[in-house]
Design an enzyme around this catalytic site. Structure first.
Site, PDB file in Angstrom:
ATOM      1  N   ARG A   1      34.902  20.272  -6.049  1.00  0.00           N
ATOM      2  CA  ARG A   1      33.518  20.782  -6.053  1.00  0.00           C
ATOM      3  C   ARG A   1      33.530  22.247  -5.639  1.00  0.00           C
ATOM      4  O   ARG A   1      33.966  22.597  -4.542  1.00  0.00           O
ATOM      5  CB  ARG A   1      32.638  19.974  -5.104  1.00  0.00           C
ATOM      6  CG  ARG A   1      31.202  20.496  -5.077  1.00  0.00           C
ATOM      7  CD  ARG A   1      30.355  19.774  -4.052  1.00  0.00           C
ATOM      8  NE  ARG A   1      29.903  18.477  -4.524  1.00  0.00           N
ATOM      9  CZ  ARG A   1      29.284  17.592  -3.746  1.00  0.00           C
ATOM     10  NH1 ARG A   1      29.037  17.869  -2.485  1.00  0.00           N
ATOM     11  NH2 ARG A   1      28.900  16.435  -4.237  1.00  0.00           N
TER      12      ARG A   1
ATOM     13  N   ARG B   1      25.671  16.764   9.960  1.00  0.00           N
ATOM     14  CA  ARG B   1      25.545  16.136   8.644  1.00  0.00           C
ATOM     15  C   ARG B   1      25.500  17.247   7.601  1.00  0.00           C
ATOM     16  O   ARG B   1      25.613  18.427   7.934  1.00  0.00           O
ATOM     17  CB  ARG B   1      24.226  15.333   8.616  1.00  0.00           C
ATOM     18  CG  ARG B   1      24.127  14.153   7.662  1.00  0.00           C
ATOM     19  CD  ARG B   1      25.174  13.103   7.841  1.00  0.00           C
ATOM     20  NE  ARG B   1      24.856  11.864   7.148  1.00  0.00           N
ATOM     21  CZ  ARG B   1      25.212  11.574   5.896  1.00  0.00           C
ATOM     22  NH1 ARG B   1      25.871  12.447   5.162  1.00  0.00           N
ATOM     23  NH2 ARG B   1      24.891  10.395   5.369  1.00  0.00           N
ATOM     24  N   LYS B   2      25.298  16.886   6.322  1.00  0.00           N
ATOM     25  CA  LYS B   2      25.161  17.918   5.297  1.00  0.00           C
ATOM     26  C   LYS B   2      23.913  18.768   5.543  1.00  0.00           C
ATOM     27  O   LYS B   2      22.989  18.345   6.266  1.00  0.00           O
ATOM     28  CB  LYS B   2      25.122  17.289   3.904  1.00  0.00           C
ATOM     29  CG  LYS B   2      23.814  16.580   3.603  1.00  0.00           C
ATOM     30  CD  LYS B   2      23.852  15.738   2.338  1.00  0.00           C
ATOM     31  CE  LYS B   2      23.957  16.555   1.078  1.00  0.00           C
ATOM     32  NZ  LYS B   2      23.596  15.725  -0.117  1.00  0.00           N
TER      33      LYS B   2
ATOM     34  N   GLY C   1      22.648   7.052  -9.728  1.00  0.00           N
ATOM     35  CA  GLY C   1      23.394   5.794  -9.786  1.00  0.00           C
ATOM     36  C   GLY C   1      23.297   4.915  -8.557  1.00  0.00           C
ATOM     37  O   GLY C   1      23.751   3.772  -8.561  1.00  0.00           O
TER      38      GLY C   1
ATOM     39  N   CYS D   1      21.289  11.648  -5.635  1.00  0.00           N
ATOM     40  CA  CYS D   1      21.841  12.941  -6.050  1.00  0.00           C
ATOM     41  C   CYS D   1      21.162  13.455  -7.325  1.00  0.00           C
ATOM     42  O   CYS D   1      21.091  14.659  -7.546  1.00  0.00           O
ATOM     43  CB  CYS D   1      23.339  12.817  -6.292  1.00  0.00           C
ATOM     44  SG  CYS D   1      24.234  12.148  -4.884  1.00  0.00           S
ATOM     45  N   GLY D   2      20.679  12.549  -8.158  1.00  0.00           N
ATOM     46  CA  GLY D   2      20.014  12.943  -9.407  1.00  0.00           C
ATOM     47  C   GLY D   2      18.532  13.238  -9.215  1.00  0.00           C
ATOM     48  O   GLY D   2      17.818  13.476 -10.189  1.00  0.00           O
TER      49      GLY D   2
END
Ligand code: SRM
Ligand code: SF4
Length: 532
Positions: free
Chosen positions: A67, A187-188, A450, A455-456
């Protein structure tokens, strides 16, 4: 910069980080290359290497996903060629014609497939020589920083986000080398900087978002007002938690964005919760403290007060998707937005895009959060030959169908270990069939994801699908929960769940009915379709 970590019961990932900071794995890459992926410590292979940008894929044992970080989604053609060479040379076996592939992500970024452990040292050298970095792109780090995809070329832009975002990335990653000070967050952390009136990066779903706003009493002439950003904080998606960012009640001029971000990250790093991974995003700290205390702590770190937010921000347009040909603010130049079906690129196409951006443009390629591409700086005289290129006719259209145009999909089961369902291929197959059956008068933004990690971004779509499982007869089958009504741009809001557990094999007619009922679609040949 020293880090003070609070005393609390740490989750497993915190414990592993405390033993050995994962950025240190950079020094051991040659060793890992020698011992091979099977002999590596499991935490270091599956989690630790994500700090360096390499994501072990359990779905394709022995292969990693790389990534990148592409600040503001902007690449040069020589950088694109280096990435194309990497997927072609090292990503064999991961895609079409054994060429390897890459995906444009929902954060205006690229992910490369099929990477082997032994090739990582060489790949990192190549990236460094090209001025690229993939460091800190996963786990407890700041993700790729998104900005207006038409920064600097949009006639209606308010603030050019390119320099700000480059500075932010350099601060956070120590110019791409890796920065211990900002790579042990709880975290992110997602950051977006919007520069235009349509908030094309949907800042409201980020932990930290900057939205253009004029500061002034509103009575003075426009030229006397100061242009900067209102700051919003705490937005995030996590399984069953979909939270929009809220105002910090702060306004900063463009030159103060980096300092404010740095101060906020130190506050989050030193005080953010680290016990339960499901409750560690920035919003949990804001909820625990209240906004006033959070803001005061950020000011304390900054060393001076922050101005109160401007009364209103300047987001007053519907969001643009940038597909098609548009005049730039520079006379006689245009940008051309290409539709990339579900963001998938193959190596030979990446080389072709680099060639076209050089021959017809200025050697630059841009990515969008809709997983599409923009070729900027195309002179009027070169538009027609560019539009006649086979790649634009066969794959990356400037006039896709109204359903394909708004289709976004996360990685799904093909490569992602979290996935509950297949996404990209299925999404495309259903849309292609529906485009044969329907006349769809306007674009519809359909987002697939998914699993509930989202994420989408299905919650911001006109129609969003979240992968799940259901029982059909005596079988467990792939299914989706359906969301509708998400809005981006002005008056942005999340959609609502409208249906649960629709089996994927039964989805096409359900989607067809939704399009007819809510989005003005009409059947092309009613008799034929009904008979199916
Ligand atoms: Fe994501 C984890 C893919 C954008 C929320 N995401 C993952 C992992 C890394 C899981 C894994 O290791 O397999 C996925 C890698 C799959 C693969 O092989 O490609 C993954 N996320 C993606 C991408 C590639 C989706 C896409 O196809 O575009 C996007 C990469 C962005 C980038 O370039 O950095 C991507 N992920 C997002 C977004 C959207 C956004 O940022 O606007 C979200 C929701 C927003 C947010 O984070 O608040 C998102 N991803 C997650 C989460 C849930 C986070 C949480 O707090 O619970 C996870 C799981 C986690 O972190 O524990 C996750
Ligand atoms: Fe993987 Fe789930 Fe993210 Fe899709 S939403 S990429 S399946 S983690």
């Amino acid at each position: 910069m020293t880090q003070t970590v609070k005393k609390e019961k740490l989750n497993k990932i915190e414990q592993a980080k405390a033993k050995k900071h994962p950025l240190l794995l950079k020094q051991e890459l040659e060793h890992f290359a020698q011992i091979g992926w099977e002999a590596m410590d499991e935490f270091e292979r599956n989690m630790g290497l994500k700090w360096l940008g390499f994501f072990y894929r359990t779905v394709t044992p022995g292969k990693f996903m790389l990534r990148m970080r592409i600040p503001n989604g902007i690449l040069t053609t020589s950088q694109m060629r280096v990435l194309a060479e990497i997927v072609q040379r090292y990503g064999k076996g991961a895609g079409f014609q054994d060429q390897g592939n890459a995906d444009i992500t929902t954060r205006q970024n690229l992910q490369l497939r099929g990477i082997r452990l032994e090739d990582i040292p060489d790949i990192l050298n190549r990236l460094q020589q090209a001025g690229l970095t993939c460091v800190q792109s996963g786990m407890d780090n700041v993700r790729n920083i998104t900005g207006s995809p038409v920064a600097g070329i949009d006639a209606d832009e308010l603030i050019d986000t390119r320099g700000i975002i480059r500075n932010l990335q350099d601060m956070i990653t120590s110019n791409g080398e890796g920065n211990f000070a900002f790579s042990n967050l709880p975290r992110k952390f997602n950051i977006a900087v919007a520069g235009g009136r349509d908030n094309s990066v949907h800042a409201e779903i980020n932990d930290l978002g900057f939205v253009p706003a004029f500061k002034g009493d509103g009575e003075k002439e426009r030229s006397e007002r100061r242009l900067g950003f209102n700051v919003i904080v705490g937005g995030y998606f996590a399984p069953n938690q979909y939270v929009a960012a809220i105002p910090l009640n702060a306004w900063v001029p463009p030159e103060d964005v980096v300092a404010l971000t740095q101060a906020m990250m130190i506050v989050y790093r030193d005080h953010g919760p680290r016990e339960n991974r499901q409750k560690c995003r920035l919003m949990y700290l804001i909820e625990a403290w209240g906004m006033e205390k959070f803001r005061a702590e950020v000011e304390k770190r900054l060393g001076h007060p922050v101005e109160a937010a401007a009364e209103k921000d300047e987001v007053d347009w519907d969001k643009r998707d940038h597909i098609g040909v548009y005049a730039q603010k520079q006379p006689c130049l245009n940008y051309v937005g290409l539709h990339v079906p579900v963001g998938r690129l193959y190596a030979h196409e990446m080389f072709e895009l680099a060639r076209m951006a050089e021959v017809y443009g200025s050697g630059e390629i841009r990515l969008t959060v809709e997983q599409n591409l923009i070729l900027p700086n195309i002179p009027d005289s070169r538009l027609q030959p560019l539009l006649a290129e086979p790649l634009l006719k066969e794959r990356f259209s400037i006039k896709p169908g109204n359903l394909s145009r708004g289709l976004v999909s996360c990685t799904g089961r093909e490569f992602c270990g979290f996935a509950i369902v297949e996404t990209k291929n299925r999404a495309q197959a259903i849309i292609q069939e529906l485009e044969q059956e329907l006349i769809q008068p306007r674009p519809v933004r359909i987002h697939w994801t998914g699993c509930p990690n989202s994420c989408g971004q299905p919650q911001i779509a006109d129609i969003g699908f979240i992968g799940t499982k259901t029982r059909k007869g005596d079988q467990t089958v792939e299914a989706v929960d359906i969301w509708m009504g998400g809005k981006v741009g002005k008056n942005a809001c999340f959609g609502q769940e409208v249906m649960k557990k629709v089996p994927c094999e039964d989805l096409k007619p359900v989607l067809r009915d939704l399009l007819i009922e809510h989005f003005g679609a009409k059947l092309k040949q009613p008799a034929t379709v009904e008979a199916q």
